[in-house]
Structures are given as C-alpha cells and as structure tokens.
Design a protein around this motif. Structure first.
Motif, PDB file in Angstrom:
ATOM      1  N   VAL B  33       0.844  -1.202   0.000  1.00 56.54           N
ATOM      2  CA  VAL B  33       0.000   0.000   0.000  1.00 56.54           C
ATOM      3  C   VAL B  33       0.877   1.250   0.000  1.00 56.54           C
ATOM      4  O   VAL B  33       0.689   2.171  -0.806  1.00 56.54           O
ATOM      5  N   ASP B  34       1.880   1.274   0.885  1.00 57.20           N
ATOM      6  CA  ASP B  34       2.778   2.432   0.938  1.00 57.20           C
ATOM      7  C   ASP B  34       3.587   2.556  -0.346  1.00 57.20           C
ATOM      8  O   ASP B  34       3.836   3.656  -0.825  1.00 57.20           O
ATOM      9  N   TYR B  35       3.956   1.419  -0.890  1.00 58.50           N
ATOM     10  CA  TYR B  35       4.713   1.439  -2.151  1.00 58.50           C
ATOM     11  C   TYR B  35       3.901   2.130  -3.249  1.00 58.50           C
ATOM     12  O   TYR B  35       4.387   3.029  -3.927  1.00 58.50           O
ATOM     13  N   LEU B  36       2.658   1.715  -3.386  1.00 56.82           N
ATOM     14  CA  LEU B  36       1.820   2.291  -4.443  1.00 56.82           C
ATOM     15  C   LEU B  36       1.434   3.736  -4.138  1.00 56.82           C
ATOM     16  O   LEU B  36       1.159   4.513  -5.045  1.00 56.82           O
ATOM     17  N   ASP B  37       1.406   4.100  -2.854  1.00 59.27           N
ATOM     18  CA  ASP B  37       1.133   5.493  -2.487  1.00 59.27           C
ATOM     19  C   ASP B  37       2.372   6.369  -2.642  1.00 59.27           C
ATOM     20  O   ASP B  37       2.286   7.591  -2.556  1.00 59.27           O
ATOM     21  N   GLY B  38       3.509   5.725  -2.828  1.00 62.59           N
ATOM     22  CA  GLY B  38       4.751   6.486  -2.941  1.00 62.59           C
ATOM     23  C   GLY B  38       5.226   7.050  -1.609  1.00 62.59           C
ATOM     24  O   GLY B  38       5.908   8.069  -1.569  1.00 62.59           O
ATOM     25  N   THR B  39       4.856   6.393  -0.503  1.00 63.12           N
ATOM     26  CA  THR B  39       5.241   6.932   0.809  1.00 63.12           C
ATOM     27  C   THR B  39       6.314   6.097   1.511  1.00 63.12           C
ATOM     28  O   THR B  39       6.586   6.304   2.686  1.00 63.12           O
ATOM     29  N   LEU B  40       6.904   5.153   0.782  1.00 68.35           N
ATOM     30  CA  LEU B  40       7.971   4.346   1.392  1.00 68.35           C
ATOM     31  C   LEU B  40       9.277   5.128   1.412  1.00 68.35           C
ATOM     32  O   LEU B  40       9.490   6.017   0.586  1.00 68.35           O
ATOM     33  N   SER B  41      10.160   4.763   2.353  1.00 70.20           N
ATOM     34  CA  SER B  41      11.488   5.365   2.350  1.00 70.20           C
ATOM     35  C   SER B  41      12.226   4.865   1.105  1.00 70.20           C
ATOM     36  O   SER B  41      11.888   3.794   0.580  1.00 70.20           O
ATOM     37  N   PRO B  42      13.196   5.642   0.611  1.00 72.27           N
ATOM     38  CA  PRO B  42      13.905   5.230  -0.603  1.00 72.27           C
ATOM     39  C   PRO B  42      14.486   3.817  -0.498  1.00 72.27           C
ATOM     40  O   PRO B  42      14.446   3.061  -1.469  1.00 72.27           O
ATOM     41  N   ILE B  43      14.980   3.455   0.681  1.00 74.42           N
ATOM     42  CA  ILE B  43      15.585   2.124   0.831  1.00 74.42           C
ATOM     43  C   ILE B  43      14.528   1.019   0.689  1.00 74.42           C
ATOM     44  O   ILE B  43      14.711   0.053  -0.046  1.00 74.42           O
ATOM     45  N   ASP B  44      13.399   1.207   1.387  1.00 76.32           N
ATOM     46  CA  ASP B  44      12.345   0.199   1.290  1.00 76.32           C
ATOM     47  C   ASP B  44      11.779   0.125  -0.124  1.00 76.32           C
ATOM     48  O   ASP B  44      11.429  -0.950  -0.607  1.00 76.32           O
ATOM     49  N   ARG B  45      11.709   1.275  -0.751  1.00 76.05           N
ATOM     50  CA  ARG B  45      11.203   1.314  -2.117  1.00 76.05           C
ATOM     51  C   ARG B  45      12.136   0.500  -3.035  1.00 76.05           C
ATOM     52  O   ARG B  45      11.687  -0.282  -3.871  1.00 76.05           O
ATOM     53  N   HIS B  46      13.402   0.701  -2.819  1.00 79.20           N
ATOM     54  CA  HIS B  46      14.389  -0.012  -3.615  1.00 79.20           C
ATOM     55  C   HIS B  46      14.284  -1.525  -3.382  1.00 79.20           C
ATOM     56  O   HIS B  46      14.358  -2.316  -4.332  1.00 79.20           O
ATOM     57  N   ARG B  47      14.073  -1.921  -2.130  1.00 73.86           N
ATOM     58  CA  ARG B  47      13.958  -3.351  -1.836  1.00 73.86           C
ATOM     59  C   ARG B  47      12.736  -3.955  -2.528  1.00 73.86           C
ATOM     60  O   ARG B  47      12.798  -5.063  -3.058  1.00 73.86           O
ATOM     61  N   ILE B  48      11.643  -3.212  -2.509  1.00 72.97           N
ATOM     62  CA  ILE B  48      10.439  -3.724  -3.191  1.00 72.97           C
ATOM     63  C   ILE B  48      10.689  -3.832  -4.698  1.00 72.97           C
ATOM     64  O   ILE B  48      10.334  -4.832  -5.330  1.00 72.97           O
ATOM     65  N   ASN B  49      11.311  -2.815  -5.257  1.00 77.61           N
ATOM     66  CA  ASN B  49      11.623  -2.857  -6.686  1.00 77.61           C
ATOM     67  C   ASN B  49      12.486  -4.073  -7.014  1.00 77.61           C
ATOM     68  O   ASN B  49      12.250  -4.768  -8.003  1.00 77.61           O
ATOM     69  N   LEU B  50      13.468  -4.299  -6.163  1.00 75.74           N
ATOM     70  CA  LEU B  50      14.386  -5.411  -6.374  1.00 75.74           C
ATOM     71  C   LEU B  50      13.631  -6.743  -6.283  1.00 75.74           C
ATOM     72  O   LEU B  50      13.791  -7.629  -7.111  1.00 75.74           O
ATOM     73  N   HIS B  51      12.814  -6.837  -5.256  1.00 77.10           N
ATOM     74  CA  HIS B  51      12.050  -8.085  -5.074  1.00 77.10           C
ATOM     75  C   HIS B  51      11.136  -8.316  -6.293  1.00 77.10           C
ATOM     76  O   HIS B  51      11.006  -9.442  -6.759  1.00 77.10           O
ATOM     77  N   THR B  52      10.514  -7.253  -6.770  1.00 82.55           N
ATOM     78  CA  THR B  52       9.625  -7.390  -7.926  1.00 82.55           C
ATOM     79  C   THR B  52      10.403  -7.933  -9.126  1.00 82.55           C
ATOM     80  O   THR B  52       9.906  -8.764  -9.882  1.00 82.55           O
ATOM     81  N   ARG B  53      11.631  -7.452  -9.265  1.00 80.34           N
ATOM     82  CA  ARG B  53      12.425  -7.899 -10.404  1.00 80.34           C
ATOM     83  C   ARG B  53      12.849  -9.363 -10.248  1.00 80.34           C
ATOM     84  O   ARG B  53      12.902 -10.104 -11.216  1.00 80.34           O
ATOM     85  N   LEU B  54      13.128  -9.753  -9.007  1.00 79.04           N
ATOM     86  CA  LEU B  54      13.714 -11.070  -8.788  1.00 79.04           C
ATOM     87  C   LEU B  54      12.691 -12.170  -8.518  1.00 79.04           C
ATOM     88  O   LEU B  54      12.994 -13.347  -8.659  1.00 79.04           O
ATOM     89  N   CYS B  55      11.501 -11.795  -8.094  1.00 77.54           N
ATOM     90  CA  CYS B  55      10.506 -12.801  -7.719  1.00 77.54           C
ATOM     91  C   CYS B  55       9.358 -12.819  -8.739  1.00 77.54           C
ATOM     92  O   CYS B  55       8.559 -11.884  -8.797  1.00 77.54           O
ATOM     93  N   SER B  56       9.295 -13.876  -9.512  1.00 78.70           N
ATOM     94  CA  SER B  56       8.267 -13.915 -10.564  1.00 78.70           C
ATOM     95  C   SER B  56       6.870 -14.025  -9.951  1.00 78.70           C
ATOM     96  O   SER B  56       5.901 -13.513 -10.513  1.00 78.70           O
TER      97      SER B  56
END
Ligand SMILES: [Zn+2]
Lengths: 216, 108
Positions: B33-56
């Motif tokens: 929810v925070d990711y889609l709202d754009g309210t995550l910290s840059p680090i957490d945002r990066h981790r989610i982006n990374l996970h999205t790329r790595l986890c099908s």
C-alpha cells in the motif's frame, strides 16, 4: 450554454472556463438569496452524480436516495457559509459521501469482516504460493467488455461493506489514508491493512476472469 | 516459528531470501500500500523494486493486484455514467418537496 443534466464541463478555452465560473457564481448568489428556482436547477444538475456516489457506498437504492436528499437539505441550510473555494458540486459530493458513511456507521456495517481464505497465502517461510497470470491486453468487443464489467460488478458487490468502503474512498474518491481513516473512525495503520485486504480480496474474486473459469 | 526444520531447509530459505532482494514475499506484501502510495522510504522502495524484479510470483501478483484495481475503477465509473444518463424524477421531486417542508419549518 447551459449544461443542465449531463454535467459536461468544458476542459479547454479560458473563455468557456470563465463562463462556467461566472454561471456558477451567479447560481451560488441566487441560492444564497433563497431562490427556489436556483435550488431546483442545482438539484437537477447534480442529483445524478451524487446518486452515483451514494450508490457506491450504500447498496440499497432507497438509502442512496435518502443520502442525496439529506445532502441537499443540509447543504441548503448551510449555503450562507459556503465559500466558493471549491465548486458547489464538489461540496455537495463531499456532504453526500459523509451522509452515506454516517448511515453505514449507524448500522454498524463498517466493521471488517474478512473473507480469510481469499487473502493471499504464504508458506511458513513467507514465500508466496499462488499467483495467476494476467493475460495481456483488454477485451476487444463491446460484448466481451460488458461481460467483464458485469462480472467485476458482481464481485465488487460481494465485498463486505467495510472493504468496499475502503476501496471506494481510497481508489475511487482519491482520499488520503488519513482522510479515509478519520471518516471511518479507525487508525491509519488499520486503514492501510483494510485497503490492502480489500484490494487483495477483490483480486482473488476477479481471478477466474483470467484463468478462464467463468462460464460466459 | 516452532516448526522443526532441517538445516537444508534453512539454508534454502536464506539463499532464497538473498536471491529475492533480501525480502520475503510476505514482507513485500506488507509494504504494498505504501509502495503504491509512494510513501515508502527510498531504501524500502528499492527493496520492493528489487524483489519485484527477482521474484516472478510477486511480479505476477502485483500485475494482477493492479489490474484488479483498474477493472474495479473502470466498472464503477461505467455504472456512474449509466446513472448520469437518467436521474430518477421521483428523487428530484422528493428533494424539492423535502426542501419546501424544510423551509416552512424554518419560517415557523
Ligand atoms: Zn515474492
């Protein structure tokens, strides 16, 4: 150029925009002066939009009508204090939403009743188990689009009120987490959880559309 | 977690964790929810982006989640448009009548 029912707002041309604003200002002035005819114009112009907004929240048609009526009456009583920072339509919209929420709250319909087995499941280590592939593209024929809409509509209606409300306020009305949480009388964290569960549940309900498990 | 697990299972889990952006799917889910709202910290945002790329799995999940939101929006907006085409006259009349009554009350 009066636009009574359809509510089509010109989006380009500053002259037109000025016209609309002037028209709106004149209408507000007449309302403040207690002009009954102006009230009728407003009712005819805004009722459809407001009814649609109320229907999103309260599913009962008669209750949705009541919300719109309540909104007009309380707006009219408070018209003296209306300041045209926003449009009168937006103001009425907000009052209608609040009336609908109040109604749901009174009926205690907003408590969260999760549909547990529709929430995403993970294994003991926190890895995801089930995912479906969403096919690319959108349906091309109008018939197919209608079939999709009818299906989705049915699923939205299956959501518990608490979930549907969270979805409507955040994803359709565009309210912030805080605004929605305040309106529902819950904490912001709880609001986020509820929104996420609502979206996940809806996703699960819609999935048969992508796996081909619905009969046409 | 009290479940007894073999060393192999644990090794597999931590390798998996490392290979999925140092985040499990469950943690990914919790930040959505925070990711889609754009309210995550840059680090957490990066981790989610990374996970999205790595986890099908989560990539597919996010796509379905987003598509469901979009379909719900489209469907409701369509119902709204239908509603705008015909404003029930009985509603209009009821409001006007209630208004008459209301102003009579205030004058009284
Ligand atoms: Zn994952």
């Amino acid at each position: 150029m009066k636009s009574d029912g359809a509510g089509v707002r010109p989006t380009e041309g500053s002259l037109q925009q000025d016209d609309v604003e002037a028209e709106e200002g004149a209408l507000v002035a007449r309302l403040k002066a207690g002009d009954e005819r102006a009230f009728e114009i407003l009712v005819r112009r805004e009722s459809g939009r407001l009814l649609a907004a109320a229907r999103r929240l309260v599913r009962d048609e008669a209750a949705a009508h009541d919300c719109v009526q309540e909104a007009f009456l309380s707006a009219f009583r408070a018209i003296g204090s209306f300041e045209p920072r926003s449009s009168i339509g937006a103001w009425l919209h907000r009052i209608t939403i609040n009336a609908a929420l109040m109604r749901l709250r009174k009926q205690r319909r907003l408590a969260e009743t999760p549909i547990d087995d529709l929430l995403p499941s993970f294994d003991a280590d926190g890895w995801r188990r089930d995912t479906v592939d969403v096919p690319d593209g959108d349906p091309e024929s109008e018939l197919e689009r209608r079939r999709v809409r009818d299906f989705v509509r049915g699923k939205i209606d299956m959501l518990p009120d608490g979930y549907r409300t969270a979805l409507v306020l955040r994803d359709l009305e565009g309210w912030s987490t805080k605004e929605a949480a305040d309106a529902l009388g819950i904490a912001e964290g709880a609001m986020k959880v509820r929104l996420h569960r609502a979206r996940s549940t809806l996703k699960r309900l819609i999935e048969p559309l992508w796996t081909g498990d619905i009969s046409a | 977690m009290s479940r007894q697990r073999s060393l192999m299972e644990r090794i597999r889990h931590w390798m998996s964790w490392g290979l999925h952006g140092a985040m499990t799917c469950e943690e990914f889910e919790a930040g959505l929810v925070d990711y889609l709202d754009g309210t995550l910290s840059p680090i957490d945002r990066h981790r989610i982006n990374l996970h999205t790329r790595l986890c099908s799995h989560c990539r597919r999940y996010l796509r379905a989640y987003d598509k469901a939101r979009r379909l719900a929006g489209d469907t409701i907006r369509y119902s709204d448009e239908q509603a705008l085409m015909s404003v029930p006259e009985d509603l209009v009349q009821a409001i006007l009548a209630a208004r008459q009554e209301d102003s009579a009350d205030t004058r009284r």
